[in-house]
Design a protein around this motif. Structure first.
Motif, PDB file in Angstrom:
ATOM      1  N   ILE A  74      86.015 -58.860  21.464  1.00  0.00           N
ATOM      2  CA  ILE A  74      86.881 -57.695  21.624  1.00  0.00           C
ATOM      3  C   ILE A  74      88.034 -57.719  20.637  1.00  0.00           C
ATOM      4  O   ILE A  74      88.668 -58.749  20.443  1.00  0.00           O
ATOM      5  CB  ILE A  74      87.516 -57.671  23.032  1.00  0.00           C
ATOM      6  CG1 ILE A  74      86.472 -57.890  24.110  1.00  0.00           C
ATOM      7  CG2 ILE A  74      88.237 -56.359  23.268  1.00  0.00           C
ATOM      8  CD1 ILE A  74      87.108 -58.184  25.457  1.00  0.00           C
ATOM      9  N   GLY A  75      88.319 -56.569  20.046  1.00  0.00           N
ATOM     10  CA  GLY A  75      89.540 -56.418  19.271  1.00  0.00           C
ATOM     11  C   GLY A  75      90.421 -55.407  19.966  1.00  0.00           C
ATOM     12  O   GLY A  75      89.936 -54.531  20.664  1.00  0.00           O
ATOM     13  N   PHE A  76      91.715 -55.563  19.834  1.00  0.00           N
ATOM     14  CA  PHE A  76      92.563 -54.557  20.471  1.00  0.00           C
ATOM     15  C   PHE A  76      93.743 -54.185  19.590  1.00  0.00           C
ATOM     16  O   PHE A  76      94.227 -54.989  18.795  1.00  0.00           O
ATOM     17  CB  PHE A  76      93.048 -55.028  21.847  1.00  0.00           C
ATOM     18  CG  PHE A  76      93.591 -56.419  21.861  1.00  0.00           C
ATOM     19  CD1 PHE A  76      94.909 -56.658  21.521  1.00  0.00           C
ATOM     20  CD2 PHE A  76      92.792 -57.490  22.210  1.00  0.00           C
ATOM     21  CE1 PHE A  76      95.418 -57.940  21.519  1.00  0.00           C
ATOM     22  CE2 PHE A  76      93.295 -58.790  22.210  1.00  0.00           C
ATOM     23  CZ  PHE A  76      94.608 -59.012  21.861  1.00  0.00           C
ATOM     24  N   THR A  82     102.290 -55.925  17.591  1.00  0.00           N
ATOM     25  CA  THR A  82     102.933 -57.229  17.722  1.00  0.00           C
ATOM     26  C   THR A  82     102.468 -58.134  16.589  1.00  0.00           C
ATOM     27  O   THR A  82     101.557 -58.928  16.736  1.00  0.00           O
ATOM     28  CB  THR A  82     102.586 -57.884  19.069  1.00  0.00           C
ATOM     29  OG1 THR A  82     101.176 -57.761  19.266  1.00  0.00           O
ATOM     30  CG2 THR A  82     103.333 -57.224  20.202  1.00  0.00           C
ATOM     31  N   LEU A  84     103.116 -61.142  13.804  1.00  0.00           N
ATOM     32  CA  LEU A  84     103.887 -62.382  13.760  1.00  0.00           C
ATOM     33  C   LEU A  84     104.929 -62.238  12.656  1.00  0.00           C
ATOM     34  O   LEU A  84     104.588 -62.070  11.491  1.00  0.00           O
ATOM     35  CB  LEU A  84     102.950 -63.562  13.495  1.00  0.00           C
ATOM     36  CG  LEU A  84     101.845 -63.730  14.556  1.00  0.00           C
ATOM     37  CD1 LEU A  84     100.790 -64.748  14.100  1.00  0.00           C
ATOM     38  CD2 LEU A  84     102.436 -64.150  15.901  1.00  0.00           C
ATOM     39  N   PHE A  95      94.794 -63.286  10.337  1.00  0.00           N
ATOM     40  CA  PHE A  95      95.023 -64.310  11.359  1.00  0.00           C
ATOM     41  C   PHE A  95      93.820 -64.528  12.287  1.00  0.00           C
ATOM     42  O   PHE A  95      93.420 -65.680  12.511  1.00  0.00           O
ATOM     43  CB  PHE A  95      96.290 -63.990  12.148  1.00  0.00           C
ATOM     44  CG  PHE A  95      96.791 -65.137  12.978  1.00  0.00           C
ATOM     45  CD1 PHE A  95      97.012 -66.383  12.400  1.00  0.00           C
ATOM     46  CD2 PHE A  95      97.012 -64.986  14.337  1.00  0.00           C
ATOM     47  CE1 PHE A  95      97.457 -67.454  13.163  1.00  0.00           C
ATOM     48  CE2 PHE A  95      97.461 -66.056  15.112  1.00  0.00           C
ATOM     49  CZ  PHE A  95      97.690 -67.286  14.525  1.00  0.00           C
ATOM     50  N   ARG A 143      94.079 -55.864  11.289  1.00  0.00           N
ATOM     51  CA  ARG A 143      93.882 -57.167  11.929  1.00  0.00           C
ATOM     52  C   ARG A 143      92.777 -57.095  12.994  1.00  0.00           C
ATOM     53  O   ARG A 143      91.919 -57.971  13.075  1.00  0.00           O
ATOM     54  CB  ARG A 143      95.195 -57.632  12.576  1.00  0.00           C
ATOM     55  CG  ARG A 143      95.081 -58.951  13.329  1.00  0.00           C
ATOM     56  CD  ARG A 143      96.396 -59.377  13.936  1.00  0.00           C
ATOM     57  NE  ARG A 143      96.903 -58.408  14.897  1.00  0.00           N
ATOM     58  CZ  ARG A 143      98.079 -58.474  15.500  1.00  0.00           C
ATOM     59  NH1 ARG A 143      98.894 -59.470  15.221  1.00  0.00           N
ATOM     60  NH2 ARG A 143      98.466 -57.551  16.357  1.00  0.00           N
ATOM     61  N   ALA A 144      92.808 -56.014  13.792  1.00  0.00           N
ATOM     62  CA  ALA A 144      91.813 -55.886  14.851  1.00  0.00           C
ATOM     63  C   ALA A 144      90.413 -55.682  14.293  1.00  0.00           C
ATOM     64  O   ALA A 144      89.429 -56.113  14.883  1.00  0.00           O
ATOM     65  CB  ALA A 144      92.184 -54.730  15.772  1.00  0.00           C
ATOM     66  N   TYR A 147      87.664 -58.934  11.904  1.00  0.00           N
ATOM     67  CA  TYR A 147      86.539 -59.833  12.210  1.00  0.00           C
ATOM     68  C   TYR A 147      85.381 -59.081  12.857  1.00  0.00           C
ATOM     69  O   TYR A 147      84.512 -59.662  13.480  1.00  0.00           O
ATOM     70  CB  TYR A 147      87.009 -60.992  13.079  1.00  0.00           C
ATOM     71  CG  TYR A 147      87.563 -60.569  14.411  1.00  0.00           C
ATOM     72  CD1 TYR A 147      88.888 -60.200  14.529  1.00  0.00           C
ATOM     73  CD2 TYR A 147      86.762 -60.531  15.540  1.00  0.00           C
ATOM     74  CE1 TYR A 147      89.392 -59.797  15.734  1.00  0.00           C
ATOM     75  CE2 TYR A 147      87.261 -60.131  16.750  1.00  0.00           C
ATOM     76  CZ  TYR A 147      88.580 -59.761  16.836  1.00  0.00           C
ATOM     77  OH  TYR A 147      89.066 -59.350  18.038  1.00  0.00           O
TER      78      TYR A 147
HETATM   79  P1  ADP Z   1     102.419 -62.231  19.302  1.00  0.00           P
HETATM   80  O1  ADP Z   1     102.697 -61.532  20.588  1.00  0.00           O
HETATM   81  O2  ADP Z   1     102.769 -63.675  19.308  1.00  0.00           O
HETATM   82  O3  ADP Z   1     102.928 -61.497  18.098  1.00  0.00           O
HETATM   83  P2  ADP Z   1      99.851 -61.077  19.257  1.00  0.00           P
HETATM   84  O4  ADP Z   1     100.033 -60.400  20.563  1.00  0.00           O
HETATM   85  O5  ADP Z   1      99.874 -60.281  18.023  1.00  0.00           O
HETATM   86  O6  ADP Z   1     100.858 -62.287  19.130  1.00  0.00           O
HETATM   87  O7  ADP Z   1      98.505 -61.880  19.266  1.00  0.00           O
HETATM   88  C1  ADP Z   1      98.246 -62.902  20.195  1.00  0.00           C
HETATM   89  C2  ADP Z   1      96.974 -63.593  19.798  1.00  0.00           C
HETATM   90  O8  ADP Z   1      95.867 -62.694  19.884  1.00  0.00           O
HETATM   91  C3  ADP Z   1      97.021 -64.080  18.373  1.00  0.00           C
HETATM   92  O9  ADP Z   1      96.574 -65.426  18.361  1.00  0.00           O
HETATM   93  C4  ADP Z   1      96.093 -63.210  17.589  1.00  0.00           C
HETATM   94  O10 ADP Z   1      95.289 -63.935  16.698  1.00  0.00           O
HETATM   95  C5  ADP Z   1      95.209 -62.601  18.639  1.00  0.00           C
HETATM   96  N1  ADP Z   1      95.067 -61.191  18.334  1.00  0.00           N
HETATM   97  C6  ADP Z   1      96.051 -60.402  17.879  1.00  0.00           C
HETATM   98  N2  ADP Z   1      95.623 -59.161  17.708  1.00  0.00           N
HETATM   99  C7  ADP Z   1      94.344 -59.166  18.053  1.00  0.00           C
HETATM  100  C8  ADP Z   1      93.373 -58.169  18.105  1.00  0.00           C
HETATM  101  N3  ADP Z   1      93.642 -56.937  17.722  1.00  0.00           N
HETATM  102  N4  ADP Z   1      92.162 -58.492  18.540  1.00  0.00           N
HETATM  103  C9  ADP Z   1      91.889 -59.755  18.912  1.00  0.00           C
HETATM  104  N5  ADP Z   1      92.780 -60.764  18.890  1.00  0.00           N
HETATM  105  C10 ADP Z   1      93.986 -60.470  18.464  1.00  0.00           C
END
Ligand code: ADP
Ligand code: ADP
Length: 222
Positions: A74-76, A82, A84, A95, A143-144, A147
Motif C-alpha cells: 500500500i502507498g498513501f 509529512t 522528513l 525513502f 514518494r507514494a 515503489y
Molecule cells: P514522518 O511522520 O516521520 O515524517 P511519514 O509519515 O512521512 O514520516 O512516514 C512514515 C513512514 O512511512 C516512513 O518510514 C516512510 O518511509 C513510510 N511512508 C511514507 N509515506 C509513505 C507512503 N506514501 N506509502 C508508504 N509508506 C510511506
C-alpha cells in the motif's frame, strides 16, 4: 476479484471530554482489483477515518477488513505532506525504496520520471522548508508512487495545490492508473475530479460514516 473487503466496520472515538463520536457506522464496501474509487461527502462524515484505518494508521472499533494477498503493498498520500525535514526532495522521494531495499536501476529511473512529471526537476537538492505547500505535496505523491504499490490510498492529495497544478496532477494520476491498473481509493471534495478520475463514486452521508449510495458513473476514460 476483490482487492479489499470492508465488512461492517465501525469506529468510535472517545473525545477528550469523554463524549463518544461515532466516526464510521456499518461500513460495507468491496473494492475490486484495479478499481478507481472516489469517496466524497461533507466534512466530518468519516472519509479520513476510513482511509486511515485502511492505511493501518488506526484500528476499527469493530468489523473486519480483508485484503487480497497481492493487494498488501500500500502507498498513501494524505493531505498534509509529512516529509522528513532533514532530508532533501530526492531523499524523501526515494525513502520507501531505501527502506524496502529496492533501489534497482528500474526503480531509480522510474523515480526520475515521476519527479519530472511532478515538476520537481531541479529541486532534488532542496529541503522541504524551502518548498511551497503544493510542491511538498507533489513530493509526497512521488514518494507514494516510487515503489509501484498495488493499492494507493489518497486523502485529498491535491487539496493544497493551485487549480492548474491540480488539473495536471489529476490527469497524470489518471494516466498512471490506466497504464498500471492500480487499485485506488481517493478522497476528494471535488465532484468533477471524482467524476473525471474514477470508476465509482462513493457518497458518504453527513450522518457519520453511513454510506448513502453508490453511484456507478461509467464515464468513458480518455
Ligand atoms: P514522518 O511522520 O516521520 O515524517 P511519514 O509519515 O512521512 O514520516 O512516514 C512514515 C513512514 O512511512 C516512513 O518510514 C516512510 O518511509 C513510510 N511512508 C511514507 N509515506 C509513505 C507512503 N506514501 N506509502 C508508504 N509508506 C510511506
Ligand atoms: P472527514 O474526513 O470526512 O472530514 P473524519 O474521518 O476526519 O471525517 O472525522 C469523522 C468524525 O470523527 C468527525 O466527527 C471527527 O470530529 C471525528 N474524529 C476524527 N478523528 C478523531 C479523533 N482522533 N478523536 C476524536 N474524534 C475524531
Amino acid at each position: 476479484t476483490t482487492a479489499i473487503r470492508i465488512e461492517d466496520v465501525n469506529k468510535i472515538y472517545k473525545a477528550s471530554d469523554g463524549r463518544e463520536v461515532q466516526a464510521l457506522t456499518h461500513i460495507d464496501l468491496n473494492v475490486k482489483k484495479s478499481e478507481f474509487i472516489s469517496i466524497i461527502g461533507p466534512s466530518g462524515c468519516g472519509k479520513s477515518t476510513l482511509l486511515r484505518i485502511l492505511a493501518n494508521l488506526d484500528t476499527p472499533s469493530s468489523g473486519s477488513i480483508t485484503w487480497e494477498k497481492s493487494a498488501d503493498n500500500i502507498g498513501f498520500v494524505f493531505q498534509d505532506a509529512t516529509l522528513l525535514p532533514w532530508k532533501t526532495v530526492y531523499q524523501n522521494a526515494k525513502f520507501p525504496l531505501e527502506v524496502k531495499k529496492i533501489e534497482t536501476k528500474e526503480n531509480m529511473e522510474n523515480l526520475d520520471k515521476l519527479l519530472e512529471l511532478a515538476g520537481l526537476k531541479g529541486f532534488e537538492k532542496a529541503y522541504p522548508r524551502e518548498l511551497s505547500g503544493g510542491m511538498r505535496q507533489r513530493v509526497a505523491i512521488v514518494r507514494a508512487l516510487s515503489y509501484n504499490p498495488d493499492v494507493l490510498l489518497m486523502d485529498e492529495p491535491f487539496g493544497a495545490l493551485d487549480a492548474l497544478t491540480r488539473d495536471k496532477m489529476g490527469i497524470e494520476l489518471l494516466r498512471i492508473w490506466t497504464e498500471t491498473k492500480k487499485t485506488i481509493l481517493f478522497v476528494t471534495h471535488s465532484i468533477s475530479e471524482a467524476a473525471f478520475l474514477s470508476d465509482r463514486v462513493i457518497v458518504m452521508s453527513p450522518r457519520p460514516g453511513k454510506i448513502d449510495e453508490i453511484i456507478d458513473i461509467n464515464l468513458p476514460h480518455p
